[in-house]
Scaffold this motif. Structure first.
Motif, PDB file in Angstrom:
ATOM      1  N   VAL A  51      84.099 -10.333 -61.620  1.00  0.00           N
ATOM      2  CA  VAL A  51      84.205  -9.787 -60.425  1.00  0.00           C
ATOM      3  C   VAL A  51      85.502  -9.012 -60.227  1.00  0.00           C
ATOM      4  O   VAL A  51      85.835  -7.766 -60.032  1.00  0.00           O
ATOM      5  CB  VAL A  51      83.870 -10.419 -59.417  1.00  0.00           C
ATOM      6  CG1 VAL A  51      84.475  -9.748 -57.968  1.00  0.00           C
ATOM      7  CG2 VAL A  51      82.536 -11.049 -59.110  1.00  0.00           C
ATOM      8  N   ARG A  52      86.640  -9.569 -60.625  1.00  0.00           N
ATOM      9  CA  ARG A  52      87.718  -9.098 -60.720  1.00  0.00           C
ATOM     10  C   ARG A  52      87.981  -7.881 -61.742  1.00  0.00           C
ATOM     11  O   ARG A  52      88.615  -6.934 -61.041  1.00  0.00           O
ATOM     12  CB  ARG A  52      88.848 -10.186 -61.168  1.00  0.00           C
ATOM     13  CG  ARG A  52      89.345 -11.032 -59.917  1.00  0.00           C
ATOM     14  CD  ARG A  52      89.862 -12.456 -60.454  1.00  0.00           C
ATOM     15  NE  ARG A  52      90.818 -12.132 -61.249  1.00  0.00           N
ATOM     16  CZ  ARG A  52      91.314 -12.996 -62.175  1.00  0.00           C
ATOM     17  NH1 ARG A  52      90.786 -14.185 -62.519  1.00  0.00           N
ATOM     18  NH2 ARG A  52      92.534 -12.832 -62.962  1.00  0.00           N
ATOM     19  N   ALA A  53      87.412  -7.938 -62.895  1.00  0.00           N
ATOM     20  CA  ALA A  53      87.535  -6.957 -64.012  1.00  0.00           C
ATOM     21  C   ALA A  53      86.537  -5.705 -63.158  1.00  0.00           C
ATOM     22  O   ALA A  53      87.023  -4.542 -63.633  1.00  0.00           O
ATOM     23  CB  ALA A  53      86.812  -7.473 -65.010  1.00  0.00           C
ATOM     24  N   GLN A  54      85.491  -5.859 -62.598  1.00  0.00           N
ATOM     25  CA  GLN A  54      84.768  -4.623 -62.154  1.00  0.00           C
ATOM     26  C   GLN A  54      85.597  -3.979 -61.004  1.00  0.00           C
ATOM     27  O   GLN A  54      85.691  -2.738 -60.947  1.00  0.00           O
ATOM     28  CB  GLN A  54      83.419  -5.268 -61.650  1.00  0.00           C
ATOM     29  CG  GLN A  54      82.619  -5.585 -62.696  1.00  0.00           C
ATOM     30  CD  GLN A  54      81.308  -6.656 -62.537  1.00  0.00           C
ATOM     31  OE1 GLN A  54      81.155  -6.859 -60.999  1.00  0.00           O
ATOM     32  NE2 GLN A  54      80.549  -7.048 -63.192  1.00  0.00           N
ATOM     33  N   GLU A  55      86.162  -4.852 -60.180  1.00  0.00           N
ATOM     34  CA  GLU A  55      87.294  -4.237 -59.105  1.00  0.00           C
ATOM     35  C   GLU A  55      88.126  -3.541 -59.655  1.00  0.00           C
ATOM     36  O   GLU A  55      88.451  -2.396 -59.344  1.00  0.00           O
ATOM     37  CB  GLU A  55      87.536  -5.256 -58.271  1.00  0.00           C
ATOM     38  CG  GLU A  55      86.673  -6.056 -57.406  1.00  0.00           C
ATOM     39  CD  GLU A  55      87.163  -7.183 -56.550  1.00  0.00           C
ATOM     40  OE1 GLU A  55      86.292  -7.611 -55.682  1.00  0.00           O
ATOM     41  OE2 GLU A  55      88.405  -7.587 -56.883  1.00  0.00           O
ATOM     42  N   LEU A  56      88.741  -3.927 -60.742  1.00  0.00           N
ATOM     43  CA  LEU A  56      89.780  -3.126 -61.488  1.00  0.00           C
ATOM     44  C   LEU A  56      89.395  -1.829 -62.062  1.00  0.00           C
ATOM     45  O   LEU A  56      89.999  -0.865 -62.091  1.00  0.00           O
ATOM     46  CB  LEU A  56      90.481  -3.925 -62.601  1.00  0.00           C
ATOM     47  CG  LEU A  56      91.557  -3.385 -63.254  1.00  0.00           C
ATOM     48  CD1 LEU A  56      92.682  -2.935 -62.434  1.00  0.00           C
ATOM     49  CD2 LEU A  56      92.269  -4.223 -64.451  1.00  0.00           C
ATOM     50  N   ALA A  57      88.000  -2.029 -62.696  1.00  0.00           N
ATOM     51  CA  ALA A  57      87.537  -0.746 -63.240  1.00  0.00           C
ATOM     52  C   ALA A  57      87.152   0.340 -62.403  1.00  0.00           C
ATOM     53  O   ALA A  57      87.357   1.536 -62.618  1.00  0.00           O
ATOM     54  CB  ALA A  57      86.226  -1.241 -64.075  1.00  0.00           C
ATOM     55  N   THR A  58      86.921  -0.129 -61.019  1.00  0.00           N
ATOM     56  CA  THR A  58      86.497   0.850 -59.937  1.00  0.00           C
ATOM     57  C   THR A  58      87.781   1.319 -59.484  1.00  0.00           C
ATOM     58  O   THR A  58      87.745   2.738 -59.371  1.00  0.00           O
ATOM     59  CB  THR A  58      85.756   0.241 -58.995  1.00  0.00           C
ATOM     60  OG1 THR A  58      84.818  -0.580 -59.316  1.00  0.00           O
ATOM     61  CG2 THR A  58      85.624   1.056 -57.579  1.00  0.00           C
ATOM     62  N   ARG A  59      89.093   0.869 -59.663  1.00  0.00           N
ATOM     63  CA  ARG A  59      90.124   1.383 -59.163  1.00  0.00           C
ATOM     64  C   ARG A  59      90.555   2.284 -60.303  1.00  0.00           C
ATOM     65  O   ARG A  59      91.273   3.476 -59.887  1.00  0.00           O
ATOM     66  CB  ARG A  59      91.073   0.436 -58.821  1.00  0.00           C
ATOM     67  CG  ARG A  59      90.910  -0.632 -57.682  1.00  0.00           C
ATOM     68  CD  ARG A  59      92.214  -1.342 -57.177  1.00  0.00           C
ATOM     69  NE  ARG A  59      92.853  -2.222 -58.009  1.00  0.00           N
ATOM     70  CZ  ARG A  59      92.372  -3.356 -58.479  1.00  0.00           C
ATOM     71  NH1 ARG A  59      91.498  -4.049 -57.526  1.00  0.00           N
ATOM     72  NH2 ARG A  59      93.144  -4.291 -59.262  1.00  0.00           N
ATOM     73  N   CYS A  60      90.530   1.974 -61.508  1.00  0.00           N
ATOM     74  CA  CYS A  60      90.821   2.867 -62.618  1.00  0.00           C
ATOM     75  C   CYS A  60      90.029   4.227 -62.795  1.00  0.00           C
ATOM     76  O   CYS A  60      90.741   5.362 -63.057  1.00  0.00           O
ATOM     77  CB  CYS A  60      90.627   2.093 -63.849  1.00  0.00           C
ATOM     78  SG  CYS A  60      91.875   0.889 -64.314  1.00  0.00           S
ATOM     79  N   THR A  61      88.708   4.161 -62.531  1.00  0.00           N
ATOM     80  CA  THR A  61      88.089   5.205 -62.213  1.00  0.00           C
ATOM     81  C   THR A  61      88.171   6.118 -61.244  1.00  0.00           C
ATOM     82  O   THR A  61      88.309   7.189 -61.492  1.00  0.00           O
ATOM     83  CB  THR A  61      86.493   4.853 -62.241  1.00  0.00           C
ATOM     84  OG1 THR A  61      86.100   3.990 -63.290  1.00  0.00           O
ATOM     85  CG2 THR A  61      85.861   5.887 -62.255  1.00  0.00           C
ATOM     86  N   GLN A  62      88.580   5.572 -60.041  1.00  0.00           N
ATOM     87  CA  GLN A  62      89.051   6.396 -58.686  1.00  0.00           C
ATOM     88  C   GLN A  62      90.346   6.773 -59.159  1.00  0.00           C
ATOM     89  O   GLN A  62      90.642   8.278 -58.743  1.00  0.00           O
ATOM     90  CB  GLN A  62      89.440   5.313 -57.621  1.00  0.00           C
ATOM     91  CG  GLN A  62      89.662   6.099 -56.414  1.00  0.00           C
ATOM     92  CD  GLN A  62      88.604   7.269 -56.008  1.00  0.00           C
ATOM     93  OE1 GLN A  62      87.395   7.072 -55.654  1.00  0.00           O
ATOM     94  NE2 GLN A  62      89.021   8.378 -55.917  1.00  0.00           N
TER      95      GLN A  62
END
Length: 202
Positions: A51-62
């Motif tokens: 979950v933490r990794a996916q949240e970070l991935a979303t922020r990186c994509t944004q």
């Protein structure tokens, strides 16, 4: 801007880029800790990390989306930096997906008779995720340092401003028009003449 160039706070973007590397390193440490164990409770051990990794991935994509439509894209080496950022962002997303996959490879023994009853498969997936996190952390740290150096250099800022100005001109975006280019103001309408008051008759 009509052609999509948005001016954003690059100092703040530098800070955000700089935050990604330590976050990835913390995630990698947690992944390696699970990797070293028996992964006997894969959902409990790995779901929070995923979950933490996916949240970070979303922020990186944004952030990639924000920078790709900003002045960052037309600064010196802007396209190369964006390409590197896109690759690093993709690797973060893949690492997040692998954390979830590692859960499945450990729990599929509940579904298939011929599944691997050892944590070996999950360990392989987690090892791949950790390597991607490590590579991405290095890329993000380098990108943050590169942008920070350009923002700190007056000469680099002048060079980048020239590139931004050229990009605006090439896109047909005019700067503030000169006085000669502005339409002449219409002269004010004359006020009607004031008639003298009629003499009063007694």
């Amino acid at each position: 801007m009509e052609f999509g160039l948005q001016f954003i706070d690059l100092t703040e973007q530098t800070r955000l880029l700089g935050q990604v590397a330590p976050t990835l390193e913390a995630l990698r440490a947690d992944v390696e800790l699970v990797h070293a164990g028996e992964i006997s409770k894969p959902v409990r051990e790995l779901a929070p990390i995923a979950v933490r990794a996916q949240e970070l991935a979303t922020r990186c994509t944004q952030q990639l989306a924000d920078l790709s439509t900003s002045q960052y894209a037309v600064m010196k080496d802007g396209h190369n930096n964006l390409a590197e950022l896109a690759e690093a962002s993709a690797q973060v997303s893949l690492a997040a997906a692998m954390c979830t996959l590692a859960i499945h490879t450990r729990t599929e023994v509940l579904l298939y008779e011929d599944a691997d009853k050892t944590p070996a498969a999950s360990r392989r997936v987690l090892n791949d995720a950790a390597e991607r996190m490590n590579a991405s952390a290095k890329a993000y740290r380098a990108l943050a340092q590169r942008l920070s150096r350009r923002l700190a250099s007056a000469a680099a800022q002048r060079e980048d401003q020239q590139l931004i100005d050229h990009a605006l001109v090439d896109a047909g975006v005019s700067t503030s028009p000169s006085v000669a280019a502005r339409p002449a103001a219409s002269p004010p309408c004359p006020s009607p003449a004031t008639r003298p008051a009629a003499p009063r008759t007694l």
